[in-house]
Design a protein around this motif. Sequence first.
Motif, PDB file in Angstrom:
ATOM      1  N   ASP A 315     -10.582  -9.148  -6.723  1.00 41.86           N
ATOM      2  CA  ASP A 315      -9.841  -8.262  -6.072  1.00 41.86           C
ATOM      3  C   ASP A 315      -9.616  -7.559  -4.950  1.00 41.86           C
ATOM      4  OD1 ASP A 315      -7.802  -8.662  -8.348  1.00 41.86           O
ATOM      5  OD2 ASP A 315      -7.773  -6.809  -9.475  1.00 41.86           O
ATOM      6  N   THR A 319      -6.978  -9.327  -1.946  1.00 39.79           N
ATOM      7  CA  THR A 319      -6.589  -8.397  -1.669  1.00 39.79           C
ATOM      8  C   THR A 319      -6.779  -8.393   0.118  1.00 39.79           C
ATOM      9  OG1 THR A 319      -6.151  -6.708  -3.266  1.00 39.79           O
ATOM     10  CG2 THR A 319      -5.913  -6.072  -0.939  1.00 39.79           C
ATOM     11  N   LEU A 339      -2.749  -3.652   4.958  1.00 37.71           N
ATOM     12  CA  LEU A 339      -3.789  -2.683   3.988  1.00 37.71           C
ATOM     13  C   LEU A 339      -3.266  -1.227   2.849  1.00 37.71           C
ATOM     14  CD1 LEU A 339      -7.348  -4.269   4.286  1.00 37.71           C
ATOM     15  CD2 LEU A 339      -6.092  -4.898   2.441  1.00 37.71           C
ATOM     16  N   ARG A 344      -0.302  -3.961  -5.138  1.00 43.61           N
ATOM     17  CA  ARG A 344      -0.107  -5.373  -6.013  1.00 43.61           C
ATOM     18  C   ARG A 344      -0.963  -5.366  -7.117  1.00 43.61           C
ATOM     19  NH1 ARG A 344      -4.513  -7.678  -5.601  1.00 43.61           N
ATOM     20  NH2 ARG A 344      -3.786 -10.178  -5.842  1.00 43.61           N
ATOM     21  N   GLY A 346      -4.318  -6.525  -9.174  1.00 41.43           N
ATOM     22  CA  GLY A 346      -4.761  -7.527  -9.064  1.00 41.43           C
ATOM     23  C   GLY A 346      -4.788  -7.723 -10.988  1.00 41.43           C
ATOM     24  N   ILE A 351      -3.602  -2.677  -7.453  1.00 40.23           N
ATOM     25  CA  ILE A 351      -3.815  -2.144  -6.314  1.00 40.23           C
ATOM     26  C   ILE A 351      -3.619  -1.593  -4.867  1.00 40.23           C
ATOM     27  CG2 ILE A 351      -5.359  -3.039  -4.314  1.00 40.23           C
ATOM     28  CD1 ILE A 351      -6.831  -3.742  -7.783  1.00 40.23           C
TER      29      ILE A 351
END
Length: 389
Positions: A315, A319, A339, A344, A346, A351
Amino acid sequence: MKNRHSALFAALTLAFTLGSNEAAHAQNEHVVLIGLAGPLTGPSARTGKDLQNGAQLALDDANSKHPTIDGKPVVYKLVTADDQADPRTAVTVAQDLVDRHVIGMVGHWNTGCSVPASKVYHDAGIPEIAPVSTGHQYTLQGYNNTFRIIGHDDIGGAYTGAYAVNTLKAKRIAVIDDRTAFGSGLATQFIKGVQNNGGTVVDHQYVDDKTTDFSGVLTEIKSKNPDLIFLGGVDVEAAPLVRRMHQLQIHATLLGAGGFVSPTFLKLAGADGDGVTALDPGRPLRGMPGGEAFDKQYEARYHQPIELYAPFAYDAAATLIAATQQANSTDPAKLVTALHSIHRDGVTGLISFDDQGNLNNPAYTIYQVHKGAWAVVDVIGNSQQTAAK
């Protein structure tokens, strides 16, 4: 015969043309370097290799989709470095990875390495996502480029302290602290959790992360008649500790967090490990949204079981890759910005990060050794969530 020759010539021409196009496409691909640092040699090499394997699977999955950035084909490549779980070595390899122009970092494994290395990455403006480092101090330095894919010890220690008092009903608690950034921070937060829930710490002993003979501290602890001993340390320390507890006939529960739950502990502790309890950040593999599929993928690729943290490394790498796609760039400054807003699904769960770079709403799992295997007792923390589609 003429028709056969013509057909053969056409087939060869087509194959040559396709091959030439693929070669040209490969030559036009831009290689994007993602760094990974962890202990690839030494006592914790199994964990470092597990992290490497997990991250590599993320890059393989991304590359299989023939990604592009700014309209140009790219291929992601993992660049690994062995920090030997040593803070000084971590700084050296961090600078080497920066000099090799990685666009982001997966690592380091232990907080003691992630903290000093993070200054190197911060000075270079490169995002760092720690898949395992749980010491809160890593994200308390004021750096905007540090992230973690797992819960931190302030939360984990508080949960563990509360669990010791309220669920295990411990009345007299002793603490052993291995003086590492990880172990010491965890012990401190555990003690706060115990005290906040009305529990009593009757002894606090210190060792180091190279200790294998716990006779001295256990003799001292035994005189305090504890019903629970908490170790701020990892599996290779916990195994000889629990064996020595049995030899000294110390009938107390051994409790830990973050560094116990591994096949290695089970192998080293043997039958003496039964009853050991630990809180580990993250959901159990089978409870992760993508855990079952990832487990099969890992086994098929590497022909061995996951050690522990490979899904989190996956992850972390995925990411970073998602940030390059979201920013449509490999500029590290743009990746840091991406970031901070990423959201998202994962393998391990949803995440997204808070302002410090900590994982939002982390989960924690309570495990206990039963008949030589780690069994899930409870999952606490966040509820299952998915990113909005």
